[in-house]
Design a protein around this motif. Sequence first.
Motif, PDB file in Angstrom:
ATOM      1  N   TYR A  32       0.835  -1.198   0.000  1.00  0.00           N
ATOM      2  CA  TYR A  32       0.000   0.000   0.000  1.00  0.00           C
ATOM      3  C   TYR A  32       0.865   1.241   0.000  1.00  0.00           C
ATOM      4  N   CYS A  33       0.224   2.363  -0.191  1.00  0.00           N
ATOM      5  CA  CYS A  33       0.807   3.666   0.099  1.00  0.00           C
ATOM      6  C   CYS A  33      -0.142   4.386   1.038  1.00  0.00           C
ATOM      7  N   MET A  34       0.413   5.077   1.994  1.00  0.00           N
ATOM      8  CA  MET A  34      -0.376   5.927   2.879  1.00  0.00           C
ATOM      9  C   MET A  34       0.236   7.312   2.855  1.00  0.00           C
ATOM     10  N   GLY A  35      -0.575   8.279   3.175  1.00  0.00           N
ATOM     11  CA  GLY A  35      -0.008   9.617   3.178  1.00  0.00           C
ATOM     12  C   GLY A  35      -0.989  10.669   3.621  1.00  0.00           C
ATOM     13  N   TRP A  36      -0.538  11.891   3.488  1.00  0.00           N
ATOM     14  CA  TRP A  36      -1.327  13.069   3.836  1.00  0.00           C
ATOM     15  C   TRP A  36      -1.476  13.938   2.591  1.00  0.00           C
ATOM     16  N   PHE A  37      -2.702  14.396   2.416  1.00  0.00           N
ATOM     17  CA  PHE A  37      -2.935  15.389   1.384  1.00  0.00           C
ATOM     18  C   PHE A  37      -3.752  16.511   1.998  1.00  0.00           C
ATOM     19  N   ARG A  38      -3.782  17.638   1.336  1.00  0.00           N
ATOM     20  CA  ARG A  38      -4.601  18.745   1.793  1.00  0.00           C
ATOM     21  C   ARG A  38      -5.509  19.177   0.659  1.00  0.00           C
ATOM     22  N   GLN A  39      -6.642  19.705   1.058  1.00  0.00           N
ATOM     23  CA  GLN A  39      -7.657  20.001   0.058  1.00  0.00           C
ATOM     24  C   GLN A  39      -8.651  21.012   0.589  1.00  0.00           C
ATOM     25  N   GLN A  40      -9.023  21.946  -0.267  1.00  0.00           N
ATOM     26  CA  GLN A  40     -10.105  22.875   0.007  1.00  0.00           C
ATOM     27  C   GLN A  40     -11.333  22.414  -0.768  1.00  0.00           C
ATOM     28  N   PRO A  41     -12.529  22.716  -0.297  1.00  0.00           N
ATOM     29  CA  PRO A  41     -13.746  22.310  -0.993  1.00  0.00           C
ATOM     30  C   PRO A  41     -13.742  22.757  -2.447  1.00  0.00           C
ATOM     31  N   GLY A  42     -14.045  21.834  -3.334  1.00  0.00           N
ATOM     32  CA  GLY A  42     -14.118  22.162  -4.743  1.00  0.00           C
ATOM     33  C   GLY A  42     -12.784  22.169  -5.460  1.00  0.00           C
ATOM     34  N   LYS A  43     -11.693  21.905  -4.725  1.00  0.00           N
ATOM     35  CA  LYS A  43     -10.374  21.897  -5.344  1.00  0.00           C
ATOM     36  C   LYS A  43      -9.792  20.492  -5.311  1.00  0.00           C
ATOM     37  N   ASP A  44      -8.755  20.276  -6.125  1.00  0.00           N
ATOM     38  CA  ASP A  44      -8.112  18.969  -6.189  1.00  0.00           C
ATOM     39  C   ASP A  44      -7.301  18.690  -4.927  1.00  0.00           C
ATOM     40  N   GLU A  46      -4.045  17.900  -2.914  1.00  0.00           N
ATOM     41  CA  GLU A  46      -2.626  18.214  -3.075  1.00  0.00           C
ATOM     42  C   GLU A  46      -1.834  17.288  -2.170  1.00  0.00           C
ATOM     43  N   GLY A  47      -1.082  16.372  -2.770  1.00  0.00           N
ATOM     44  CA  GLY A  47      -0.278  15.466  -1.987  1.00  0.00           C
ATOM     45  C   GLY A  47       0.787  16.208  -1.204  1.00  0.00           C
ATOM     46  N   VAL A  48       0.928  15.872   0.071  1.00  0.00           N
ATOM     47  CA  VAL A  48       1.899  16.532   0.941  1.00  0.00           C
ATOM     48  C   VAL A  48       3.061  15.600   1.246  1.00  0.00           C
ATOM     49  N   ALA A  49       2.745  14.392   1.721  1.00  0.00           N
ATOM     50  CA  ALA A  49       3.778  13.423   2.087  1.00  0.00           C
ATOM     51  C   ALA A  49       3.198  12.029   2.011  1.00  0.00           C
ATOM     52  N   GLY A  50       4.023  11.080   1.613  1.00  0.00           N
ATOM     53  CA  GLY A  50       3.562   9.705   1.496  1.00  0.00           C
ATOM     54  C   GLY A  50       4.616   8.720   1.959  1.00  0.00           C
ATOM     55  N   ILE A  51       4.150   7.533   2.306  1.00  0.00           N
ATOM     56  CA  ILE A  51       5.038   6.449   2.700  1.00  0.00           C
ATOM     57  C   ILE A  51       4.464   5.163   2.133  1.00  0.00           C
ATOM     58  N   ASP A  52       5.329   4.300   1.610  1.00  0.00           N
ATOM     59  CA  ASP A  52       4.819   3.049   1.072  1.00  0.00           C
ATOM     60  C   ASP A  52       5.154   1.892   2.002  1.00  0.00           C
ATOM     61  N   SER A  53       4.672   0.704   1.645  1.00  0.00           N
ATOM     62  CA  SER A  53       4.823  -0.442   2.534  1.00  0.00           C
ATOM     63  C   SER A  53       6.274  -0.896   2.665  1.00  0.00           C
ATOM     64  N   SER A  58       8.150  10.139   0.591  1.00  0.00           N
ATOM     65  CA  SER A  58       8.246  11.174  -0.435  1.00  0.00           C
ATOM     66  C   SER A  58       7.496  12.401   0.052  1.00  0.00           C
ATOM     67  N   TYR A  59       7.913  13.562  -0.458  1.00  0.00           N
ATOM     68  CA  TYR A  59       7.313  14.815  -0.018  1.00  0.00           C
ATOM     69  C   TYR A  59       7.082  15.741  -1.210  1.00  0.00           C
ATOM     70  N   ALA A  60       6.076  16.575  -1.062  1.00  0.00           N
ATOM     71  CA  ALA A  60       5.894  17.656  -2.017  1.00  0.00           C
ATOM     72  C   ALA A  60       7.041  18.649  -1.833  1.00  0.00           C
ATOM     73  N   ASP A  61       7.445  19.289  -2.920  1.00  0.00           N
ATOM     74  CA  ASP A  61       8.561  20.237  -2.835  1.00  0.00           C
ATOM     75  C   ASP A  61       8.282  21.349  -1.824  1.00  0.00           C
ATOM     76  N   SER A  62       7.028  21.728  -1.704  1.00  0.00           N
ATOM     77  CA  SER A  62       6.670  22.846  -0.831  1.00  0.00           C
ATOM     78  C   SER A  62       6.873  22.550   0.649  1.00  0.00           C
ATOM     79  N   VAL A  63       7.012  21.271   1.018  1.00  0.00           N
ATOM     80  CA  VAL A  63       7.146  20.932   2.439  1.00  0.00           C
ATOM     81  C   VAL A  63       8.457  20.218   2.767  1.00  0.00           C
ATOM     82  N   LYS A  64       9.274  19.943   1.762  1.00  0.00           N
ATOM     83  CA  LYS A  64      10.534  19.238   2.003  1.00  0.00           C
ATOM     84  C   LYS A  64      11.395  20.010   2.995  1.00  0.00           C
ATOM     85  N   GLY A  65      11.956  19.276   3.958  1.00  0.00           N
ATOM     86  CA  GLY A  65      12.793  19.889   4.964  1.00  0.00           C
ATOM     87  C   GLY A  65      12.028  20.443   6.150  1.00  0.00           C
TER      88      GLY A  65
END
Length: 125
Positions: A32-44, A46-53, A58-65
């Motif tokens: 599997y993959c699990m992770g965090w995304f963020r989203q506003q109503p009506g918008k797509d 946005e993947g933030v960070a993920g981890i696989d089995s 992996s991280y979005a560039d905007s949150v790396k570090g």
Amino acid sequence: QVQLVESGGGSVQAGGSLRLSCVASRFTYIKYCMGWFRQQPGKDREGVAGIDSDGSTSYADSVKGRFTISQDNAKNTLYLQMNSLKPEDSDMYFCAVDHSCRESKNWVRRPFGYRGQGTQVSVAS
């Protein structure tokens, strides 16, 4: 069906920190993959960070570090440690799991899968 419950959101000043938690129940996936995304109503999503089995993260560039994703398999819990928060990080954050995903970098680009109810993060400038 898997159930995901997020917690840990809140309001902080810019530069502050929060740790989000996601407790999974009825979790029977081996791959599997699990992770965090963020989203506003009506918008797509946005993947933030993920981890696989395999444990790769992996991280979005905007949150790396600044953000760190981790999991405690014994507690069936996924975490997101968020440091040096910025006002633009304000959003509803969701935990999700995708049992068809094999690499976390792919999940962050397209954060599909079953999600929890979300937790709100607000960062004041």
